[in-house]
Structure formats: structure tokens, C-alpha cells
Design a protein around this motif. Structure first.
Motif, PDB file in Angstrom:
ATOM      1  N   SER A  74       0.673  -1.326  -0.096  1.00  0.00           N
ATOM      2  CA  SER A  74       0.013   0.068  -0.075  1.00  0.00           C
ATOM      3  C   SER A  74       0.963   1.354   0.089  1.00  0.00           C
ATOM      4  CB  SER A  74      -0.979   0.150   1.347  1.00  0.00           C
ATOM      5  OG  SER A  74      -1.549   1.266   1.240  1.00  0.00           O
ATOM      6  N   GLU A  75       0.567   2.142  -0.943  1.00  0.00           N
ATOM      7  CA  GLU A  75       1.493   3.185  -0.981  1.00  0.00           C
ATOM      8  C   GLU A  75       1.171   4.291   0.076  1.00  0.00           C
ATOM      9  OE1 GLU A  75       2.064   7.281  -4.395  1.00  0.00           O
ATOM     10  OE2 GLU A  75       1.021   5.318  -4.847  1.00  0.00           O
ATOM     11  N   LYS A  76      -0.280   4.222   0.510  1.00  0.00           N
ATOM     12  CA  LYS A  76      -0.774   5.307   1.659  1.00  0.00           C
ATOM     13  C   LYS A  76      -0.159   4.816   2.840  1.00  0.00           C
ATOM     14  CE  LYS A  76      -4.864   7.371  -0.083  1.00  0.00           C
ATOM     15  NZ  LYS A  76      -6.267   7.781   0.386  1.00  0.00           N
ATOM     16  N   MET A  77      -0.122   3.406   3.102  1.00  0.00           N
ATOM     17  CA  MET A  77       0.715   2.795   4.348  1.00  0.00           C
ATOM     18  C   MET A  77       2.093   3.254   4.583  1.00  0.00           C
ATOM     19  SD  MET A  77      -1.272   1.221   6.377  1.00  0.00           S
ATOM     20  CE  MET A  77      -2.838   0.082   6.659  1.00  0.00           C
ATOM     21  N   VAL A  78       2.741   3.130   3.244  1.00  0.00           N
ATOM     22  CA  VAL A  78       4.193   3.660   3.180  1.00  0.00           C
ATOM     23  C   VAL A  78       4.251   4.987   3.419  1.00  0.00           C
ATOM     24  CG1 VAL A  78       6.237   3.519   1.926  1.00  0.00           C
ATOM     25  CG2 VAL A  78       4.879   1.437   1.919  1.00  0.00           C
ATOM     26  N   GLY A  79       3.373   5.830   2.822  1.00  0.00           N
ATOM     27  CA  GLY A  79       3.438   7.306   3.216  1.00  0.00           C
ATOM     28  C   GLY A  79       3.314   7.635   4.808  1.00  0.00           C
ATOM     29  N   GLU A  80       2.331   6.993   5.403  1.00  0.00           N
ATOM     30  CA  GLU A  80       2.264   7.105   6.543  1.00  0.00           C
ATOM     31  C   GLU A  80       3.302   6.632   7.632  1.00  0.00           C
ATOM     32  OE1 GLU A  80      -0.029   8.056  10.317  1.00  0.00           O
ATOM     33  OE2 GLU A  80      -0.254   8.679   8.198  1.00  0.00           O
ATOM     34  N   ALA A  81       3.948   5.565   7.266  1.00  0.00           N
ATOM     35  CA  ALA A  81       5.184   4.916   7.853  1.00  0.00           C
ATOM     36  C   ALA A  81       6.295   5.963   7.757  1.00  0.00           C
ATOM     37  CB  ALA A  81       5.676   3.668   7.355  1.00  0.00           C
ATOM     38  N   LYS A  82       6.581   6.776   6.800  1.00  0.00           N
ATOM     39  CA  LYS A  82       7.528   7.437   6.496  1.00  0.00           C
ATOM     40  C   LYS A  82       7.268   8.906   7.459  1.00  0.00           C
ATOM     41  CE  LYS A  82       8.862   6.516   1.980  1.00  0.00           C
ATOM     42  NZ  LYS A  82       8.887   6.930   0.307  1.00  0.00           N
ATOM     43  N   GLU A  83       6.213   9.154   7.423  1.00  0.00           N
ATOM     44  CA  GLU A  83       5.557  10.366   8.225  1.00  0.00           C
ATOM     45  C   GLU A  83       5.894  10.080   9.838  1.00  0.00           C
ATOM     46  OE1 GLU A  83       1.990  12.048   7.515  1.00  0.00           O
ATOM     47  OE2 GLU A  83       2.229  12.260   5.367  1.00  0.00           O
ATOM     48  N   ARG A  84       5.545   8.964  10.234  1.00  0.00           N
ATOM     49  CA  ARG A  84       5.636   8.609  11.692  1.00  0.00           C
ATOM     50  C   ARG A  84       7.398   8.354  12.070  1.00  0.00           C
ATOM     51  NH1 ARG A  84       0.936   4.194  13.694  1.00  0.00           N
ATOM     52  NH2 ARG A  84      -0.682   5.693  12.591  1.00  0.00           N
ATOM     53  N   ALA A  85       8.065   7.869  11.022  1.00  0.00           N
ATOM     54  CA  ALA A  85       9.437   7.558  11.155  1.00  0.00           C
ATOM     55  C   ALA A  85      10.167   9.086  11.240  1.00  0.00           C
ATOM     56  CB  ALA A  85      10.086   6.958  10.026  1.00  0.00           C
ATOM     57  N   GLU A  86       9.696  10.198  10.336  1.00  0.00           N
ATOM     58  CA  GLU A  86      10.479  11.213  10.253  1.00  0.00           C
ATOM     59  C   GLU A  86       9.936  12.207  11.625  1.00  0.00           C
ATOM     60  OE1 GLU A  86      10.517  15.483   7.697  1.00  0.00           O
ATOM     61  OE2 GLU A  86       9.666  13.566   6.905  1.00  0.00           O
ATOM     62  N   ALA A  87       8.740  11.863  12.018  1.00  0.00           N
ATOM     63  CA  ALA A  87       8.473  12.879  13.397  1.00  0.00           C
ATOM     64  C   ALA A  87       9.388  11.966  14.531  1.00  0.00           C
ATOM     65  CB  ALA A  87       7.078  12.257  13.800  1.00  0.00           C
TER      66      ALA A  87
END
Length: 228
Positions: free
Chosen positions: A91-104
Motif C-alpha cells: 500500500s502506497e498510503k501505508m508506506v507514506g504514513e510510515a515515512k511520516e511517523r518515522a520522520e516525526a
């Protein structure tokens, strides 16, 4: 429906309505009682994996592939602990969310490395390959192919979770209680532990540790296998 249809259903679901639902479940916001129960069960599985890896005392030296990483519930804490993480999801959306959480949590860091890929197209060699709460979306023949592919990438260890096929859970699934209400959006496949073990053994792995997470609405058998 064939396995290709299952993959399309999973991809479309987690890029649409399923994304919003599971982002909440895997987060810390307010959810309903069923979703809270699933959140707690999933977190127990994640915590067990983290404890196994940290107890070994060599986490900072490991390369780990998190196949089906979702929103990064496992990848991010393992990266925080020093492991080198390669994480992917269909899922592209799941990966996008994971990246945001990792960056935070980690800042602008290249670890974990996140990619949008289905499991079959993953490549590379890793000390440990982990796949949590993915096999439930696929029938036995497709799950066997997936496990064998994961084994081909694992240099030393494979960690898998799956919904175990027992009489009690089969009955629950049959009457619609396995994923009640609106959470029932993809087909849920149960797998016999003996079948999963046989696949791992046929690929040169031997079981080392087992665990079981069981809440009202979340059931997950966890296996750790090392290369023989």
C-alpha cells in the motif's frame, strides 16, 4: 477468486477505506472497542518480536527486512534500537504514513528505508526477514509461495505471524465473528501451523521460538525459525 484477486483486493483496500481504518487502529487515537482490542493484540505481537530480537543482544548489528510493514509499527522501534531496516508494503498510503511517523520520531533519517512493493517483488539478502499479519490475506497456496520467497532472502532467520487454523477459530470465522462489523473488508485465511512449519523446514529452516497472541478479536501465532 484466485490469489491475484486477493492481492488486488488487499492493495485497493489499504489504499482506500482500509487505510483510514487501520491507521487509526495502529495509532493512539480514539477507536471503538473492537478496534482497540485488535490494536492491543497487534501491539502484543510487535512487542514479542522486539523482545526476541533485543534479548539476543546483537540488534544493532542486524539487517532486517520488514515485509508488509504497514505504518511502521515494528520497523520504527527496531530502527530506534539501532538495527538497519528495509521496510516495504503493498500500500502506497501505508508506506507514506510510515515515512511520516518515522520522520516525526527519528528526524530526516535514511533508516528505515521504506519502499512500495508487493512481497513477491522483494529482493536482497538480510540477516532477519519478518512478516507480520500479512499471510491472513492470502490462501494456503499463495502463502506457501510467499513464505518460500521470504526464506530465499533470509540469511539467518525468519519471523512470521499468521492466524492459526484451529477448530475454534474456524467456527468463529464461519459465523462472522473473526472480523466483526465494518472491519471485515478482506477475506481472512487461516493457516495450519503444521503446514507453515513444513514450508519453513523445506526451505532449510528450523523452529526456535513460538508465541501466541489471543484477544477477543485478534489471533496470531508467531514463529521464529533459523537457517539450519
Amino acid at each position: 477468486m484466485n490469489a491475484a484477486d486477493d492481492k488486488t483486493i488487499v492493495k485497493d483496500y489499504f489504499n482506500s477505506t482500509g487505510f483510514d481504518r487501520w491507521r487509526r487502529i495502529y495509532g493512539d487515537g480514539e477507536v471503538n472497542k473492537v478496534q482497540l482490542d485488535i490494536r492491543e493484540g497487534h501491539q502484543q505481537t510487535v512487542d514479542t518480536v522486539i523482545s526476541w530480537l533485543t534479548d539476543d543482544g546483537n540488534l544493532a548489528t542486524l539487517s532486517i527486512c520488514d515485509a508488509g510493514c504497514g505504518v511502521g509499527s515494528l520497523s520504527i522501534p527496531l530502527a530506534q534500537a539501532g538495527a538497519k531496516l528495509y521496510a516495504s508494503d503493498i500500500s502506497e498510503k501505508m508506506v507514506g504514513e510510515a515515512k511520516e511517523r518515522a520522520e516525526a520520531l527519528l528526524g530526516n533519517n535514511s533508516n528505515p528505508t521504506f519502499t512500495v512493493q508487493d512481497l513477491e517483488t522483494l529482493s536482497g539478502k538480510y540477516h532477519t526477514v519478518i512478516c507480520l499479519d500479512v499471510l491472513i490475506h492470502y490462501p494456503q497456496d499463495k502463502a506457501a509461495e510467499m513464505i518460500s520467497h521470504l526464506c530465499s532472502m533470509g540469511e539467518s532467520r525468519i519471523i512470521l505471524s499468521f492466524a492459526p487454523k484451529t477448530l475454534a477459530l474456524s467456527l468463529l470465522k464461519k459465523i462472522g465473528s473473526f472480523f466483526p462489523g465494518p472491519s471485515k473488508a478482506t477475506r481472512a485465511y487461516l493457516h495450519r501451523e503444521a503446514d507453515v512449519v513444513k514450508i519453513l523446514e523445506s526451505n532449510g529452516f528450523v523452529i526456535q521460538r513460538k508465541a501466541m497472541t489471543k484477544t477477543r478479536f485478534y489471533f496470531s501465532r508467531l514463529l521464529e525459525a533459523t537457517r539450519n
